[in-house]
Design an enzyme around this catalytic site. Structure first.
Site, PDB file in Angstrom:
ATOM      1  N   HIS A  82       0.851  -1.191   0.000  1.00  0.00           N
ATOM      2  CA  HIS A  82       0.000   0.000   0.000  1.00  0.00           C
ATOM      3  C   HIS A  82       0.886   1.239   0.000  1.00  0.00           C
ATOM      4  O   HIS A  82       1.918   1.283   0.672  1.00  0.00           O
ATOM      5  CB  HIS A  82      -0.902   0.033   1.235  1.00  0.00           C
ATOM      6  CG  HIS A  82      -1.745   1.265   1.325  1.00  0.00           C
ATOM      7  ND1 HIS A  82      -2.915   1.407   0.607  1.00  0.00           N
ATOM      8  CD2 HIS A  82      -1.568   2.427   2.004  1.00  0.00           C
ATOM      9  CE1 HIS A  82      -3.433   2.603   0.866  1.00  0.00           C
ATOM     10  NE2 HIS A  82      -2.634   3.230   1.700  1.00  0.00           N
ATOM     11  N   ASP A 161     -15.549   2.889   7.748  1.00  0.00           N
ATOM     12  CA  ASP A 161     -14.504   3.784   7.238  1.00  0.00           C
ATOM     13  C   ASP A 161     -15.033   4.687   6.135  1.00  0.00           C
ATOM     14  O   ASP A 161     -14.665   5.859   6.053  1.00  0.00           O
ATOM     15  CB  ASP A 161     -13.317   2.971   6.727  1.00  0.00           C
ATOM     16  CG  ASP A 161     -12.260   3.863   6.094  1.00  0.00           C
ATOM     17  OD1 ASP A 161     -11.682   4.687   6.823  1.00  0.00           O
ATOM     18  OD2 ASP A 161     -12.045   3.758   4.873  1.00  0.00           O
ATOM     19  N   ARG A 168     -14.426  13.126   7.509  1.00  0.00           N
ATOM     20  CA  ARG A 168     -13.073  13.666   7.705  1.00  0.00           C
ATOM     21  C   ARG A 168     -12.743  14.657   6.601  1.00  0.00           C
ATOM     22  O   ARG A 168     -12.121  15.695   6.836  1.00  0.00           O
ATOM     23  CB  ARG A 168     -12.043  12.540   7.703  1.00  0.00           C
ATOM     24  CG  ARG A 168     -12.021  11.702   8.973  1.00  0.00           C
ATOM     25  CD  ARG A 168     -11.193  10.447   8.792  1.00  0.00           C
ATOM     26  NE  ARG A 168      -9.835  10.767   8.406  1.00  0.00           N
ATOM     27  CZ  ARG A 168      -9.032   9.950   7.738  1.00  0.00           C
ATOM     28  NH1 ARG A 168      -9.472   8.767   7.345  1.00  0.00           N
ATOM     29  NH2 ARG A 168      -7.813  10.314   7.430  1.00  0.00           N
ATOM     30  N   SER A 183      -8.085   3.914   8.935  1.00  0.00           N
ATOM     31  CA  SER A 183      -8.696   3.829   7.612  1.00  0.00           C
ATOM     32  C   SER A 183      -7.929   2.856   6.718  1.00  0.00           C
ATOM     33  O   SER A 183      -8.510   1.958   6.101  1.00  0.00           O
ATOM     34  CB  SER A 183      -8.735   5.218   6.969  1.00  0.00           C
ATOM     35  OG  SER A 183      -9.220   5.167   5.654  1.00  0.00           O
ATOM     36  N   LYS A 187      -9.126  -1.596   6.049  1.00  0.00           N
ATOM     37  CA  LYS A 187      -9.392  -2.132   4.714  1.00  0.00           C
ATOM     38  C   LYS A 187      -8.396  -3.222   4.327  1.00  0.00           C
ATOM     39  O   LYS A 187      -8.767  -4.223   3.710  1.00  0.00           O
ATOM     40  CB  LYS A 187      -9.381  -0.993   3.687  1.00  0.00           C
ATOM     41  CG  LYS A 187     -10.584  -0.057   3.815  1.00  0.00           C
ATOM     42  CD  LYS A 187     -10.531   1.107   2.857  1.00  0.00           C
ATOM     43  CE  LYS A 187      -9.521   2.138   3.259  1.00  0.00           C
ATOM     44  NZ  LYS A 187      -9.660   3.416   2.551  1.00  0.00           N
TER      45      LYS A 187
END
Length: 433
Positions: A82, A161, A168, A183, A187
């Site tokens: 990620h 989320d 947010r 967050s 996931k």
């Protein structure tokens, strides 16, 4: 239990209990907690922070709020990567193919871009026919077959989320480290992978502008991963200038393919090989990161990684001819306009986020979530920080479908500096394991 008491607890700087966090997540998903109270708690978390234990609890409760992918039917250690996002950051696309070519399953669930940062799914959709939305079973079957699939989120992953992130965004609490960490990791854990490498970008074009903030976020992400038994580590990498040379969806696919042919930019190849080395160790294919990096270089230069990418494209409905003839398959912009240097010297500054904004204004990115993209437009850098340049040399090329790009040229001139001397920035600052 009352939401107002939970808000008061966090506003007062106290830690929330597991029960309070569960109540909050349940209320967000059900809609029983109004947006104004959710926003109030988000602001309290922004200012008061969260303990390591609170962060882990929030992540796991958000993860448990929806579906959880079961990838146990895929043999081997499933490894994912990620990135916190940046300009020209197409790393995931060639990296996934490189790691898959080592025989490591890479079930990658990616996102779209918003603002100056590009999304992996948007880049892949520049390939005619490529489907980012496939069923969970097709996803699993493809990873079994090809060791690789890159798709958008399937099913109802971390619905808490989704609602919290939307608030947010409009309450200026996006850059809260506990909320970012929750967050991302909710996931990733729900996506079912066994191991994760996180590329935390730092600098002008990144979410985290300072090394200290990037380090704090990387540590929070790794701590959460380890708390749930996931192999997890992070690298902090530079985003003070765009990564590679291409910024724009089709242009970045073309650059990704060039890299898989052993002809990519040096900084992009170095980052991919470095991250791939860690993924090779996590996936059990190498004993050391150095051995893993050597394996990554080998599959880049012997064509195996390119073959992995081609198989993924074909099996997800894309035109596999893109590998052999990128320009003939990918959408092409009408105009190519060079930006000449106004003076001689050395490029000393390229403000990454402003270059990303320039690409967005050409149509290559979204200002709003529902904006339609022009896959063909963007920018290709001809010079990077530390490169010498003569007056009149092309600093970059603008790929546009409108002839008049004076606004883009002005924006770029304002954010590129030429000095007497400059040194290329550090690409990889540190790792957190």
């Amino acid at each position: 239990m009352r939401m107002v008491d939970i808000i008061h607890t966090k506003r007062s700087g106290e830690a929330l209990s597991d029960e309070q966090i569960q109540y909050f997540v349940d209320g967000v998903v059900s809609g029983d907690i109004p947006d104004y109270q959710t926003s109030a708690l988000l602001m309290a978390i922004f200012f008061q922070g969260m303990t390591k234990e609170e962060q882990s609890t929030l992540t796991m409760k958000m993860m448990a709020s929806g579906d959880h992918l079961d990838l146990s039917g895929i043999p081997g250690v499933k490894v994912d990567k990620h990135s916190t996002g940046g300009v020209g950051d197409k790393t995931s696309i060639p990296l996934a193919a490189v790691v898959a070519a080592l025989g490591i399953p890479v079930p990658m669930i990616s996102g779209r871009g918003l603002g100056h940062t590009g999304g992996t799914l948007d880049k892949l959709e520049a390939i005619p026919g490529y489907q980012v939305e496939i069923s969970e079973q097709d996803f699993i079957n493809q990873v079994k077959k090809d060791k690789l699939a890159i798709i958008g989120a399937t099913g109802n992953i971390a619905p808490a989320d989704k609602k919290i992130y939307a608030l947010r965004d409009v309450t200026d609490t996006v850059d809260s480290i506990p909320l970012i960490a929750g967050s991302i990791m909710s996931k990733k854990i729900a996506s079912g992978t066994d191991a994760l490498v996180i590329d935390v970008k730092t600098g002008a074009g990144a979410f985290m502008k300072t090394l200290a903030d990037s380090r704090a976020l990387a540590k929070a992400l790794v701590d959460i991963g380890k708390d749930v038994g996931m192999q997890c580590m992070a690298l902090i990498t530079d985003m003070n200038q765009p990564l590679g040379n291409a910024i724009g969806n089709a242009l970045e696919i073309e650059e990704s393919i060039a890299l898989l042919k052993g002809k990519g930019p040096a900084d992009l190849e170095k980052l991919i090989v470095t991250i791939g080395g860690y993924m090779a160790v996590m996936g059990g294919k190498a004993k050391t990161t150095e051995q893993g990096q050597a394996q990554c270089l080998e599959v880049i230069h012997n064509g195996k990684a390119l073959a992995s990418f081609k198989a993924m494209v074909q099996d997800q409905g894309g035109d596999p001819k893109v590998v052999d003839d990128p320009k003939g398959v990918l959408p092409q912009a009408t105009y190519r306009i060079d930006l000449p240097a106004k003076q001689s010297g050395v490029v000393s500054k390229i403000v990454a986020d402003e270059v990303g904004i320039a690409s967005m204004l050409l149509g290559g990115g979204r200002q709003k979530a529902d904006d339609k993209l022009d896959y063909s437009v963007g920018i290709v850098l001809r010079k990077k920080i530390g490169d010498s340049v003569q007056a009149g040399d092309a600093l970059l090329t603008i790929y546009s479908n409108r002839k008049n790009v004076e606004d883009i040229q002005k924006l770029l001139y304002d954010n590129i500096e030429i000095s007497d001397a400059a040194q290329a920035p550090t690409l990889i600052y540190e790792t957190i394991e």
